[in-house]
Design a protein around this motif. Structure first.
Motif, PDB file in Angstrom:
ATOM      1  N   GLN A   1      -1.322   5.008   1.751  1.00 17.12           N
ATOM      2  CA  GLN A   1      -1.317   5.564   0.392  1.00 17.12           C
ATOM      3  C   GLN A   1      -1.566   7.065   0.484  1.00 17.12           C
ATOM      4  O   GLN A   1      -2.641   7.510   0.859  1.00 17.12           O
ATOM      5  CB  GLN A   1      -2.388   4.905  -0.471  1.00 17.12           C
TER       6      GLN A   1
ATOM      7  N   ASP B   1      16.018   0.737  -2.755  1.00 16.59           N
ATOM      8  CA  ASP B   1      15.318   1.947  -3.151  1.00 16.59           C
ATOM      9  C   ASP B   1      16.322   3.074  -3.284  1.00 16.59           C
ATOM     10  O   ASP B   1      17.418   3.008  -2.716  1.00 16.59           O
ATOM     11  CB  ASP B   1      14.231   2.308  -2.137  1.00 16.59           C
TER      12      ASP B   1
ATOM     13  N   GLY C   1      12.351  -1.124  -5.369  1.00 12.57           N
ATOM     14  CA  GLY C   1      11.263  -0.185  -5.137  1.00 12.57           C
ATOM     15  C   GLY C   1      10.433  -0.592  -3.935  1.00 12.57           C
ATOM     16  O   GLY C   1       9.278  -0.202  -3.800  1.00 12.57           O
TER      17      GLY C   1
ATOM     18  N   LYS D   1      -0.908  12.455  -5.332  1.00 17.58           N
ATOM     19  CA  LYS D   1       0.285  11.951  -6.008  1.00 17.58           C
ATOM     20  C   LYS D   1       0.005  11.586  -7.466  1.00 17.58           C
ATOM     21  O   LYS D   1       0.832  10.971  -8.116  1.00 17.58           O
ATOM     22  CB  LYS D   1       0.824  10.723  -5.278  1.00 17.58           C
TER      23      LYS D   1
ATOM     24  N   VAL E   1       9.271  -1.014  -8.878  1.00 16.82           N
ATOM     25  CA  VAL E   1       9.485   0.416  -9.068  1.00 16.82           C
ATOM     26  C   VAL E   1       8.978   0.883 -10.434  1.00 16.82           C
ATOM     27  O   VAL E   1       9.069   0.158 -11.432  1.00 16.82           O
ATOM     28  CB  VAL E   1      10.984   0.765  -8.910  1.00 16.82           C
TER      29      VAL E   1
ATOM     30  N   GLY F   1       8.120   1.629  -1.343  1.00 15.28           N
ATOM     31  CA  GLY F   1       6.859   2.250  -1.722  1.00 15.28           C
ATOM     32  C   GLY F   1       5.651   1.653  -1.029  1.00 15.28           C
ATOM     33  O   GLY F   1       5.750   0.805  -0.143  1.00 15.28           O
ATOM     34  N   PHE F   2       4.483   2.084  -1.471  1.00 15.44           N
ATOM     35  CA  PHE F   2       3.199   1.725  -0.856  1.00 15.44           C
ATOM     36  C   PHE F   2       2.986   0.216  -0.816  1.00 15.44           C
ATOM     37  O   PHE F   2       2.730  -0.370   0.235  1.00 15.44           O
ATOM     38  CB  PHE F   2       2.088   2.433  -1.631  1.00 15.44           C
TER      39      PHE F   2
END
Length: 319
Positions: free
Chosen positions: A178, A32, A8, A182, A74, A11-12
């Motif tokens: 970010q 990912d 994961g 969401k 994740v 991601g952010f």
């Protein structure tokens, strides 16, 4: 060279952690389900990308090949609503993660870092003081319950099967990168909503207190746990400082946005049953054992975030 797998990692938090690991001299593989963009940051070739699902055995073997440390970041479909299904949450997140633990147990050289949620696993504390890691876990959301269940299984595997594992519990992450709208991330959603002339709904009276921590500090905190954390230990990654939602908006976000002449239209609604009134993390253990302390103050972090939001969303309608 130590090779770290970030499941994961696109991601952010994962993207920032990858950069921090490379800067510390580690080799990084990001795994990912999403194909990386053509201009994805490879940090001069030190970041490798693997596309696949960690719950697929063949994909997982490709991900694990040659790595020493696995960081599990994740979480599929964060569920915070009162009508969220615990069965679906277990199928999406708990069961696949336990299967990952089973695979890691089979390779004794692997160390695993599980990124939990300091903002949700503790639930409502008995006292309004920074929460220490030994505090009982009493989550009141499906998401927090899922994270705490995974932590319990991880503790079992560490105690009975010798899995080398560490749990980290970050506070409320924010920072550039970010994206708003969401379902999480109050700060970017407030900023982007104001840019688009939308009202911002606050559930409750705005007095809820949170530990807002910059994403770069979270990444550095996870890196500190990778490098110096003790097996079987749990670490909060927070600032130890609480800020109410009202103070966050009025004392930090509004002043940052004032130079652009952007105003915030706040609307208050009935509180939700999944939000606690107080959540501030005690970061002492990570400081004492791993030498980490958060370095980015809220005013600086909010200014950075606003610059990014304005540059990314200022000229377009992103609903």
């Amino acid at each position: 060279m130590t090779k770290v797998l970030l499941i994961g990692g696109g991601g952010f938090i994962g993207a920032r952690l990858a950069r921090q690991c490379v800067a510390a001299g580690l080799s990084v593989r990001i795994a990912d389900v999403v194909q990386p963009a053509a201009d994805a940051d490879t940090a001069d070739g030190c970041i490798e990308y693997v596309v696949g699902d960690f719950d697929d055995s063949a994909d997982l073997e490709r991900m694990l090949d040659g790595v020493n440390v696995v960081v599990h970041l994740v979480h599929r479909a964060m569920l915070l609503g009162l009508d969220s299904s615990m069965v679906q949450e277990m199928e999406r997140n708990v069961a696949p993660t336990v299967r990952l633990f089973d695979r890691c147990v089979a390779d004794k050289r692997l160390r695993l870092i599980f990124v939990s949620s300091g903002g949700t696993v503790y639930g409502e504390p008995e006292e309004r003081t920074p929460i220490v890691e030994r505090t009982a876990l009493r989550p009141i959301s499906v998401y927090g319950t899922s994270k705490s269940m995974i932590e319990q299984v991880l503790g079992l595997y560490a105690a009975q099967r010798g899995l080398q594992a560490i749990v980290v519990r970050p506070g409320n992450a924010y920072g550039p990168g970010q994206h708003p709208f969401k379902g999480q991330g109050l700060i970017p959603t407030v900023m982007a909503s104001a840019l688009q002339g939308k009202s911002v709904t606050i559930y409750g009276d705005g007095s809820a207190v949170r530990d807002y921590i910059h994403v770069d500090d979270i990444a550095r905190g996870i890196l500190a746990a990778i490098q110096a954390g003790r097996g079987g230990e749990t670490y909060n990654i927070g600032t130890g400082l609480g800020t109410s939602i009202n103070a966050l908006i009025n004392d930090f976000i509004r002043p940052a946005m004032a130079a652009k002449g952007v105003e915030i239209d706040l609307q208050y609604a009935q509180p939700r049953g999944v939000d606690v009134a107080y959540n501030v993390l005690d970061p002492t253990r990570l400081a004492e054992q791993c030498g980490f302390r958060a370095a980015i103050d809220l005013q600086t972090g909010i200014a950075e975030t606003w610059d990014w939001i304005f540059g990314t969303y200022g000229g377009a309608d992103h609903r």
